[in-house]
Design an enzyme around this catalytic site. Sequence first.
Site, PDB file in Angstrom:
ATOM      1  N   PRO A   1      82.158  64.979  52.673  1.00  0.00           N
ATOM      2  CA  PRO A   1      82.008  64.014  51.576  1.00  0.00           C
ATOM      3  C   PRO A   1      83.222  63.077  51.441  1.00  0.00           C
ATOM      4  O   PRO A   1      83.071  61.891  51.153  1.00  0.00           O
ATOM      5  CB  PRO A   1      81.857  64.905  50.340  1.00  0.00           C
ATOM      6  CG  PRO A   1      81.270  66.172  50.877  1.00  0.00           C
ATOM      7  CD  PRO A   1      81.832  66.343  52.250  1.00  0.00           C
TER       8      PRO A   1
ATOM      9  N   GLY B   1      84.848  60.572  56.362  1.00  0.00           N
ATOM     10  CA  GLY B   1      83.821  60.059  57.279  1.00  0.00           C
ATOM     11  C   GLY B   1      84.481  59.238  58.360  1.00  0.00           C
ATOM     12  O   GLY B   1      84.853  59.734  59.425  1.00  0.00           O
TER      13      GLY B   1
ATOM     14  N   GLN C   1      62.839  37.207  62.123  1.00  0.00           N
ATOM     15  CA  GLN C   1      62.685  35.887  61.498  1.00  0.00           C
ATOM     16  C   GLN C   1      61.634  35.055  62.239  1.00  0.00           C
ATOM     17  O   GLN C   1      60.774  34.417  61.623  1.00  0.00           O
ATOM     18  CB  GLN C   1      64.047  35.169  61.501  1.00  0.00           C
ATOM     19  CG  GLN C   1      64.081  33.897  60.697  1.00  0.00           C
ATOM     20  CD  GLN C   1      63.933  34.163  59.191  1.00  0.00           C
ATOM     21  OE1 GLN C   1      64.135  35.273  58.713  1.00  0.00           O
ATOM     22  NE2 GLN C   1      63.540  33.129  58.451  1.00  0.00           N
TER      23      GLN C   1
ATOM     24  N   GLY D   1      56.210  37.287  58.595  1.00  0.00           N
ATOM     25  CA  GLY D   1      55.798  38.517  57.896  1.00  0.00           C
ATOM     26  C   GLY D   1      55.441  39.658  58.835  1.00  0.00           C
ATOM     27  O   GLY D   1      55.811  40.820  58.573  1.00  0.00           O
TER      28      GLY D   1
ATOM     29  N   GLU E   1      79.332  56.985  64.124  1.00  0.00           N
ATOM     30  CA  GLU E   1      80.215  57.165  65.300  1.00  0.00           C
ATOM     31  C   GLU E   1      81.308  56.096  65.348  1.00  0.00           C
ATOM     32  O   GLU E   1      81.618  55.568  66.401  1.00  0.00           O
ATOM     33  CB  GLU E   1      79.394  57.189  66.599  1.00  0.00           C
ATOM     34  CG  GLU E   1      78.498  58.409  66.708  1.00  0.00           C
ATOM     35  CD  GLU E   1      77.630  58.420  67.943  1.00  0.00           C
ATOM     36  OE1 GLU E   1      78.156  58.244  69.046  1.00  0.00           O
ATOM     37  OE2 GLU E   1      76.409  58.599  67.784  1.00  0.00           O
TER      38      GLU E   1
HETATM   39  C1  LIG Z   1      72.168  58.587  60.367  1.00  0.00           C
HETATM   40  C2  LIG Z   1      73.490  59.251  60.366  1.00  0.00           C
HETATM   41  C3  LIG Z   1      73.726  60.327  61.207  1.00  0.00           C
HETATM   42  C4  LIG Z   1      74.977  60.948  61.231  1.00  0.00           C
HETATM   43  N1  LIG Z   1      75.164  62.058  62.031  1.00  0.00           N
HETATM   44  C5  LIG Z   1      76.341  62.719  61.964  1.00  0.00           C
HETATM   45  C6  LIG Z   1      76.510  63.960  62.670  1.00  0.00           C
HETATM   46  O1  LIG Z   1      75.596  64.455  63.349  1.00  0.00           O
HETATM   47  N2  LIG Z   1      77.701  64.602  62.556  1.00  0.00           N
HETATM   48  C7  LIG Z   1      78.741  64.114  61.821  1.00  0.00           C
HETATM   49  O2  LIG Z   1      79.787  64.745  61.783  1.00  0.00           O
HETATM   50  N3  LIG Z   1      78.605  62.940  61.129  1.00  0.00           N
HETATM   51  C8  LIG Z   1      77.433  62.244  61.177  1.00  0.00           C
HETATM   52  N4  LIG Z   1      77.269  61.080  60.451  1.00  0.00           N
HETATM   53  C9  LIG Z   1      78.366  60.569  59.642  1.00  0.00           C
HETATM   54  C10 LIG Z   1      78.927  59.239  60.129  1.00  0.00           C
HETATM   55  O3  LIG Z   1      79.655  59.431  61.298  1.00  0.00           O
HETATM   56  C11 LIG Z   1      79.740  58.654  58.966  1.00  0.00           C
HETATM   57  O4  LIG Z   1      78.809  58.177  58.014  1.00  0.00           O
HETATM   58  C12 LIG Z   1      80.653  57.548  59.411  1.00  0.00           C
HETATM   59  O5  LIG Z   1      81.718  58.078  60.137  1.00  0.00           O
HETATM   60  C13 LIG Z   1      81.216  56.764  58.226  1.00  0.00           C
HETATM   61  O6  LIG Z   1      81.763  57.625  57.279  1.00  0.00           O
HETATM   62  P1  LIG Z   1      81.423  57.451  55.721  1.00  0.00           P
HETATM   63  O7  LIG Z   1      79.942  57.321  55.603  1.00  0.00           O
HETATM   64  O8  LIG Z   1      82.066  58.537  54.957  1.00  0.00           O
HETATM   65  O9  LIG Z   1      82.064  56.065  55.335  1.00  0.00           O
HETATM   66  P2  LIG Z   1      83.557  55.824  54.780  1.00  0.00           P
HETATM   67  O10 LIG Z   1      84.548  56.565  55.589  1.00  0.00           O
HETATM   68  O11 LIG Z   1      83.558  56.053  53.312  1.00  0.00           O
HETATM   69  O12 LIG Z   1      83.695  54.261  55.046  1.00  0.00           O
HETATM   70  C14 LIG Z   1      82.881  53.347  54.309  1.00  0.00           C
HETATM   71  C15 LIG Z   1      83.048  51.956  54.883  1.00  0.00           C
HETATM   72  O13 LIG Z   1      84.378  51.526  54.665  1.00  0.00           O
HETATM   73  C16 LIG Z   1      84.819  50.715  55.708  1.00  0.00           C
HETATM   74  N5  LIG Z   1      86.093  51.255  56.173  1.00  0.00           N
HETATM   75  C17 LIG Z   1      86.456  52.554  56.325  1.00  0.00           C
HETATM   76  N6  LIG Z   1      87.731  52.643  56.743  1.00  0.00           N
HETATM   77  C18 LIG Z   1      88.187  51.362  56.886  1.00  0.00           C
HETATM   78  C19 LIG Z   1      89.415  50.774  57.288  1.00  0.00           C
HETATM   79  N7  LIG Z   1      90.448  51.532  57.689  1.00  0.00           N
HETATM   80  N8  LIG Z   1      89.512  49.422  57.305  1.00  0.00           N
HETATM   81  C20 LIG Z   1      88.463  48.637  56.937  1.00  0.00           C
HETATM   82  N9  LIG Z   1      87.275  49.138  56.528  1.00  0.00           N
HETATM   83  C21 LIG Z   1      87.141  50.472  56.523  1.00  0.00           C
HETATM   84  C22 LIG Z   1      83.732  50.698  56.774  1.00  0.00           C
HETATM   85  O14 LIG Z   1      82.986  49.502  56.639  1.00  0.00           O
HETATM   86  C23 LIG Z   1      82.856  51.875  56.410  1.00  0.00           C
HETATM   87  O15 LIG Z   1      81.501  51.659  56.770  1.00  0.00           O
HETATM   88  C24 LIG Z   1      76.011  60.457  60.409  1.00  0.00           C
HETATM   89  C25 LIG Z   1      75.763  59.381  59.537  1.00  0.00           C
HETATM   90  C26 LIG Z   1      74.524  58.790  59.503  1.00  0.00           C
HETATM   91  C27 LIG Z   1      74.285  57.659  58.548  1.00  0.00           C
END
Ligand SMILES: Cc1cc2nc3c(=O)[nH]c(=O)nc-3n(C[C@H](O)[C@H](O)[C@H](O)COP(=O)(O)OP(=O)(O)OC[C@H]3O[C@@H](n4cnc5c(N)ncnc54)[C@H](O)[C@@H]3O)c2cc1C
Length: 391
Positions: free
Chosen positions: A137, A140, A344, A348, A371
């Site tokens: 949580p 990421g 686009q 529709g 990733e």
């Molecule tokens: C469909 C799906 C499948 C997934 N599968 C897996 C899995 O199998 N195993 C696993 O471990 N994880 C998995 N994930 C997790 C995924 O890797 C994370 O969602 C991703 O790493 C982003 O982390 P977060 O969602 O916590 O975003 P956050 O870390 O909260 O970041 C939010 C946004 O902030 C911005 N940001 C973050 N840091 C910076 C920075 N330094 N500078 C500028 N902008 C920044 C980016 O735009 C980012 O999108 C999955 C996610 C999804 C949606």
Amino acid sequence: MEPIEGMNFELPEELVQMRDTLRRFVDREMIPIERQVRSTYKTDPKPIATLTEKAKALGLEGFDVPVEHGGMGLGLLAKTIVWSELARSIALPSRGGAILGPNISPILYALNPAQQEKYLKPTLAGKYRWCFMQTEPDAGADPSSMRTRAVRQGDHYVINGNKRFISFAGDSDYAQVIALTDPEKKARGGISAFIVPIKTPGLKLVRQQELMVDDRPWEVTFDNVKVPVEDRIGEEGEGFKHAQHWLNTGRIRHGARSMGVMMRCLELAASYAKQRVTFGRPLADRQSIQWMLAEMYTDLHQLRLMVHHAAWKYDRGEDIRNEAFMCKNFGNVQSFIAADKCMQIHGGIGMSTDLPIETLWRDQRSMQITEGPTEVLKMTLARHVLKEYGG
Ligand SMILES: Cc1cc2nc3c(=O)[nH]c(=O)nc-3n(C[C@H](O)[C@H](O)[C@H](O)COP(=O)(O)OP(=O)(O)OC[C@H]3O[C@@H](n4cnc5c(N)ncnc54)[C@H](O)[C@@H]3O)c2cc1C
């Protein structure tokens, strides 16, 4: 003038043949059934099993498995051809779809012989499925801030914490879990990797996350989960290195997949533009539509050069870390833009679930977050740019 020696943009003949064979397979076997297979978020297993059977005729089973583990051990350039051609159809889910042998994370090849016997062999034989648990949580894009702790107690570790967004956790036999073993060191030797069977007491699959893409990843809790020391991957503190290695190699796959999506979007958009008449003329006659097609074509050409160059360099044993960042970023962004333009041009009907465009659009949007989000990959790439060009 004679062409300059040493620069060659031609694909080797055997790869051209492989590409053409795959393209025919995708056209004949995958595209006709794709909407039926992916009509809901859960991919229908029956047509996938039939596809897997038919795909045997391609002679590419185990294309992604090293020779020493019984696979074909194709080079990266050859693999980019497979990934990009298969991505022309949405018949396979964008995450985890496999009809040419099991998907194996490279971390599993780093297992010691006893672990390979216990986990890798049954996975290669298709008996076990796995998932990868890194995201939390509060960690990421920045996994180094993870809080899930693995504390050593004699001959085992005790893991406590929460993971989220874990794809396929509910269908897996075991997980590759990345956890903190030394909070002081964190990413610099304080994060370790473990194999944890999903049925281990204390490991609980809490709920599945609804998303705009078909994946339904899981929230997972670890409540005093006991893991024997022999199920640690590599040395203590090496987990981050293993996880990052896997994510690095996957970036080229993202670029190759994006090529397939862009090819399909061009095919759909160009043929629709020729058929669809508005205000008495086909869309293809309008400059605004022609420009969209020309831009998609140019972006695809750029991406193809980038992906093939990176793969060629990798196959020569060279470091492609920076190329991999560029291929993932450029590919995922441009393929989403291509899907958007394709939508686009279709108006529709482009948003309807009769056509694959909305799925390509949703899938490619999600690839810019998972990733490694675009901004984070650019941030890492910028470190290299500042070093090389900043004086
Ligand atoms: C469909 C799906 C499948 C997934 N599968 C897996 C899995 O199998 N195993 C696993 O471990 N994880 C998995 N994930 C997790 C995924 O890797 C994370 O969602 C991703 O790493 C982003 O982390 P977060 O969602 O916590 O975003 P956050 O870390 O909260 O970041 C939010 C946004 O902030 C911005 N940001 C973050 N840091 C910076 C920075 N330094 N500078 C500028 N902008 C920044 C980016 O735009 C980012 O999108 C999955 C996610 C999804 C949606």
